[in-house]
Design a protein around this motif. Structure first.
Motif, PDB file in Angstrom:
ATOM      1  N   ALA A  68       0.801  -1.227   0.000  1.00 27.57           N
ATOM      2  CA  ALA A  68       0.000   0.000   0.000  1.00 27.57           C
ATOM      3  C   ALA A  68       0.834   1.278   0.000  1.00 27.57           C
ATOM      4  N   GLY A  69       2.151   1.151   0.196  1.00 26.37           N
ATOM      5  CA  GLY A  69       3.030   2.318   0.076  1.00 26.37           C
ATOM      6  C   GLY A  69       2.712   3.412   1.068  1.00 26.37           C
ATOM      7  N   SER A  70       2.542   4.613   0.576  1.00 26.40           N
ATOM      8  CA  SER A  70       2.310   5.770   1.444  1.00 26.40           C
ATOM      9  C   SER A  70       0.885   5.813   1.970  1.00 26.40           C
ATOM     10  N   GLY A  71      -0.018   5.033   1.363  1.00 24.65           N
ATOM     11  CA  GLY A  71      -1.423   5.070   1.759  1.00 24.65           C
ATOM     12  C   GLY A  71      -2.235   6.080   0.976  1.00 24.65           C
ATOM     13  N   ARG A  72      -1.609   6.782   0.056  1.00 22.75           N
ATOM     14  CA  ARG A  72      -2.324   7.800  -0.727  1.00 22.75           C
ATOM     15  C   ARG A  72      -3.467   7.179  -1.533  1.00 22.75           C
ATOM     16  N   PHE A  73      -3.171   6.050  -2.203  1.00 19.98           N
ATOM     17  CA  PHE A  73      -4.232   5.422  -2.995  1.00 19.98           C
ATOM     18  C   PHE A  73      -5.376   4.964  -2.090  1.00 19.98           C
ATOM     19  N   ALA A  74      -5.037   4.379  -0.944  1.00 22.18           N
ATOM     20  CA  ALA A  74      -6.067   3.899  -0.019  1.00 22.18           C
ATOM     21  C   ALA A  74      -7.005   5.038   0.370  1.00 22.18           C
ATOM     22  N   GLN A 109      -0.853   4.808  10.779  1.00 22.08           N
ATOM     23  CA  GLN A 109      -1.749   5.052  11.907  1.00 22.08           C
ATOM     24  C   GLN A 109      -1.719   6.503  12.373  1.00 22.08           C
ATOM     25  N   ALA A 110      -0.570   7.144  12.187  1.00 26.48           N
ATOM     26  CA  ALA A 110      -0.437   8.531  12.648  1.00 26.48           C
ATOM     27  C   ALA A 110      -0.902   9.547  11.612  1.00 26.48           C
ATOM     28  N   HIS A 111      -1.153   9.092  10.377  1.00 27.95           N
ATOM     29  CA  HIS A 111      -1.497  10.046   9.328  1.00 27.95           C
ATOM     30  C   HIS A 111      -2.898  10.616   9.553  1.00 27.95           C
ATOM     31  N   PRO A 112      -3.033  11.935   9.592  1.00 31.94           N
ATOM     32  CA  PRO A 112      -4.341  12.553   9.890  1.00 31.94           C
ATOM     33  C   PRO A 112      -5.428  12.222   8.865  1.00 31.94           C
ATOM     34  N   TYR A 113      -5.054  11.955   7.613  1.00 34.10           N
ATOM     35  CA  TYR A 113      -6.048  11.626   6.594  1.00 34.10           C
ATOM     36  C   TYR A 113      -6.555  10.191   6.735  1.00 34.10           C
ATOM     37  N   LEU A 114      -5.720   9.299   7.271  1.00 31.54           N
ATOM     38  CA  LEU A 114      -6.094   7.894   7.400  1.00 31.54           C
ATOM     39  C   LEU A 114      -6.714   7.569   8.758  1.00 31.54           C
ATOM     40  N   ARG A 115      -6.345   8.347   9.779  1.00 30.94           N
ATOM     41  CA  ARG A 115      -6.747   8.031  11.146  1.00 30.94           C
ATOM     42  C   ARG A 115      -8.269   7.891  11.310  1.00 30.94           C
ATOM     43  N   PRO A 116      -9.096   8.769  10.708  1.00 31.70           N
ATOM     44  CA  PRO A 116     -10.551   8.613  10.891  1.00 31.70           C
ATOM     45  C   PRO A 116     -11.068   7.265  10.399  1.00 31.70           C
ATOM     46  N   TYR A 117     -10.478   6.745   9.326  1.00 33.09           N
ATOM     47  CA  TYR A 117     -10.941   5.462   8.799  1.00 33.09           C
ATOM     48  C   TYR A 117     -10.517   4.308   9.704  1.00 33.09           C
ATOM     49  N   PHE A 118      -9.358   4.440  10.337  1.00 33.37           N
ATOM     50  CA  PHE A 118      -8.952   3.451  11.337  1.00 33.37           C
ATOM     51  C   PHE A 118      -9.939   3.458  12.505  1.00 33.37           C
TER      52      PHE A 118
END
Length: 249
Positions: A68-74, A109-118
């Motif tokens: 998934a790399g940087s998580g940008r695509f996710a 886990q620390a990324h602010p854009y991904l954290r809400p989905y976690f």
């Protein structure tokens, strides 16, 4: 070629640089991590769900993102998928990001854009390597295990920028005969780096040579079906090289 040091160097690079491989632009990613392609994937998966004759809405739809790399695509996929998902398709989505190194997990886990989905339970992560023997994944946040035995709904797999970074073999069909491509890697002596140090990558020079193969069918002795595929290539190709995704198989 599948036994070349090249693949070890690539893996070591991902493990050493972690998320910085993408955030610092070391690995090209925009072509597979942009809003347009994320929307296309979301629409494809929704169309796939519509076509499924059996789908249990009480169980998750797992979308597995290999590498998934940087998580940008996710992130781009999730905001698009959840926005255009029809009300008529009640789906419990679980998007699973994977990587070969655990160092990337902290970044995700620390990324602010991904954290809400976690926090909503929509996003998960797991360790995955293409050589692992067991066909299962341990989801690190929930502790659940995904495997053929536990699966209820079909698994959707996203494999952007993945198959070109795992081992491949190189062949050449010359006058109807198959030749094996071998690669020799070299760097300048004054670098004084260990042979598996990923810093070598930007200095590598690759030289190729081809040698005839005696028995095409027995080249992959433990996987006869691959020998049959190679034999087919010999019949349909004329005087050209081709890569064979042995790591993928």
């Amino acid at each position: 070629m599948s036994e070349s040091l090249l693949w070890t160097l690539q893996q070591n690079a991902y493990e050493q640089f972690g998320a910085a491989a993408w955030t610092k632009g070391l690995v090209p990613s925009y072509i597979t991590s942009n809003p347009y392609i994320a929307k296309q994937y979301a629409q494809q998966i929704i169309a796939y769900l519509r076509d499924l004759k059996e789908f249990d809405a009480d169980h998750p739809l797992y979308v597995l993102d290999i590498g998934a790399g940087s998580g940008r695509f996710a992130y781009l996929f999730l905001i698009t998928f959840l926005e255009i998902l029809p009300i008529s398709l009640p789906v419990k989505l679980c998007y699973v990001m994977t990587d070969i190194t655990e160092d990337t997990f902290d970044f995700w886990q620390a990324h602010p854009y991904l954290r809400p989905y976690f926090e909503q339970g929509i996003l998960e992560y797991a360790l995955y390597h293409h050589t692992q023997e067991k066909p299962e994944l341990l989801l690190r946040r929930s502790g659940k295990i995904i495997s053929p035995e536990t699966a209820v709904n079909p698994l959707v797999v996203v494999a952007n920028y993945f198959f070109d970074t795992i081992p491949q073999d190189l062949f050449y069909v010359r006058d109807g005969q198959l030749e094996e491509g071998k690669v020799t890697l070299s760097v300048e002596e004054e670098l004084n780096l260990a042979s598996d140090d990923p810093k070598n990558i930007t200095h590598l020079e690759a030289n190729y040579h081809y040698t005839p193969i005696g028995s095409v069918k027995s080249y992959y002795a433990d996987k006869p079906v691959l020998g049959e595929i190679l034999e087919h290539y010999c019949k349909v190709l004329k005087d050209c090289p081709f890569l064979f995704p042995s790591g993928g198989f």
